[in-house]
Design an enzyme around this catalytic site. Structure first.
Site, PDB file in Angstrom:
ATOM      1  N   LYS A 200       0.786  -1.251   0.001  1.00 58.96           N
ATOM      2  CA  LYS A 200      -0.058   0.084  -0.038  1.00 58.96           C
ATOM      3  C   LYS A 200       1.012   1.145  -0.122  1.00 58.96           C
ATOM      4  CE  LYS A 200      -2.495   0.334   3.663  1.00 58.96           C
ATOM      5  NZ  LYS A 200      -3.407   0.455   4.705  1.00 58.96           N
ATOM      6  N   LYS A 201       1.863   1.369   0.966  1.00 59.23           N
ATOM      7  CA  LYS A 201       2.846   2.523   0.963  1.00 59.23           C
ATOM      8  C   LYS A 201       4.135   2.627   0.621  1.00 59.23           C
ATOM      9  CE  LYS A 201      -0.402   3.674   5.071  1.00 59.23           C
ATOM     10  NZ  LYS A 201      -0.636   3.832   6.643  1.00 59.23           N
TER      11      LYS A 201
HETATM   12  N1  C2G Z   1      -6.849   8.474  12.149  1.00 62.70           N
HETATM   13  C1  C2G Z   1      -7.281   9.159  12.726  1.00 62.70           C
HETATM   14  N2  C2G Z   1      -6.701  10.679  12.872  1.00 62.70           N
HETATM   15  C2  C2G Z   1      -5.480  10.782  12.652  1.00 62.70           C
HETATM   16  C3  C2G Z   1      -4.758   9.534  12.043  1.00 62.70           C
HETATM   17  C4  C2G Z   1      -5.347   8.488  11.849  1.00 62.70           C
HETATM   18  O1  C2G Z   1      -8.552   9.322  12.826  1.00 62.70           O
HETATM   19  N3  C2G Z   1      -4.823  11.828  13.001  1.00 62.70           N
HETATM   20  C5  C2G Z   1      -7.542   7.033  11.819  1.00 62.70           C
HETATM   21  C6  C2G Z   1      -7.460   6.784  10.292  1.00 62.70           C
HETATM   22  O2  C2G Z   1      -8.436   7.464   9.736  1.00 62.70           O
HETATM   23  C7  C2G Z   1      -7.972   5.158  10.398  1.00 62.70           C
HETATM   24  C8  C2G Z   1      -7.008   4.737  11.677  1.00 62.70           C
HETATM   25  O3  C2G Z   1      -6.629   5.810  12.337  1.00 62.70           O
HETATM   26  O4  C2G Z   1      -9.061   4.954  10.528  1.00 62.70           O
HETATM   27  C9  C2G Z   1      -5.796   3.961  11.464  1.00 62.70           C
HETATM   28  O5  C2G Z   1      -4.743   4.757  10.780  1.00 62.70           O
HETATM   29  P1  C2G Z   1      -3.580   4.191   9.906  1.00 62.70           P
HETATM   30  O6  C2G Z   1      -2.836   3.543  10.797  1.00 62.70           O
HETATM   31  O7  C2G Z   1      -3.041   5.352   9.037  1.00 62.70           O
HETATM   32  O8  C2G Z   1      -4.536   3.073   8.888  1.00 62.70           O
HETATM   33  P2  C2G Z   1      -4.455   3.084   7.428  1.00 62.70           P
HETATM   34  O9  C2G Z   1      -2.876   2.623   7.147  1.00 62.70           O
HETATM   35  O10 C2G Z   1      -5.087   3.984   6.814  1.00 62.70           O
HETATM   36  O11 C2G Z   1      -4.943   1.614   7.294  1.00 62.70           O
HETATM   37  O12 C2G Z   1      -8.137  -1.673   5.713  1.00 62.70           O
HETATM   38  C10 C2G Z   1      -7.622  -0.128   5.775  1.00 62.70           C
HETATM   39  C11 C2G Z   1      -6.429   0.186   6.113  1.00 62.70           C
HETATM   40  O13 C2G Z   1      -5.760  -0.844   6.824  1.00 62.70           O
HETATM   41  C12 C2G Z   1      -6.174   1.416   6.965  1.00 62.70           C
END
Ligand code: C2G
Length: 130
Positions: free
Chosen positions: A44-45
């Protein structure tokens, strides 16, 4: 009994993660969290998370408002995970707004507002500059 499911990498655990997990739990009685695998993150990243999947799962399991944690191995398996854990509501941050509407025939989908001004990427940038 209302079951909530959510997904995320939760790398370099921070207050934004706490806020979304707490708010998600308030929507129901159980909170099931799919922690993205290291390989899923790489695809993904284009990089591995700073914390490995075992440590990230251990951190999330230790939170009092989290009921169950499992490893999320593919974004396409969302529907299978929702069915397996009999989830009534899928919660995601609004950076994913609309992206998981395709599971709406199976459960309710709620996008919660992200916590402003904090992210794993920003933390990495700040630490790099020190
Ligand atoms: N999040 C948030 N506020 C932030 C950072 C993150 O509300 N300042 C939330 C994101 O929106 C997400 C959760 O925390 O719902 C986890 O964030 P990430 O670890 O960045 O998740 P991501 O890599 O987007 O993975 O299947 C979906 C993916 O696995 C989501």
């Amino acid at each position: 009994m209302k079951r909530i499911i959510t997904f995320g990498t939760f790398d370099i655990f921070h207050i934004g993660h706490i806020n979304i997990l707490k708010r998600a739990r308030k929507l129901g009685d159980e909170l099931i969290v799919g922690v993205s695998s290291d390989e899923l993150n790489l695809s993904k990243k284009n990089r591995y998370p700073v914390y490995c999947q075992e440590d990230r799962m251990e951190i999330i399991s230790s939170l009092k408002f989290v009921t169950h944690v499992f490893l999320e191995e593919s974004l396409e398996l969302k529907l299978e995970y929702i069915k397996k854990y009999k989830a009534d509501v899928l919660v995601m941050g609004d950076d994913w707004e609309g992206r998981f509407d395709w599971v709406k025939h199976e459960c309710e989908v709620v996008y919660l507002t992200r916590t402003p001004s904090i992210s794993t990427t920003e933390i990495i940038e700040i630490v790099r500059k020190i």
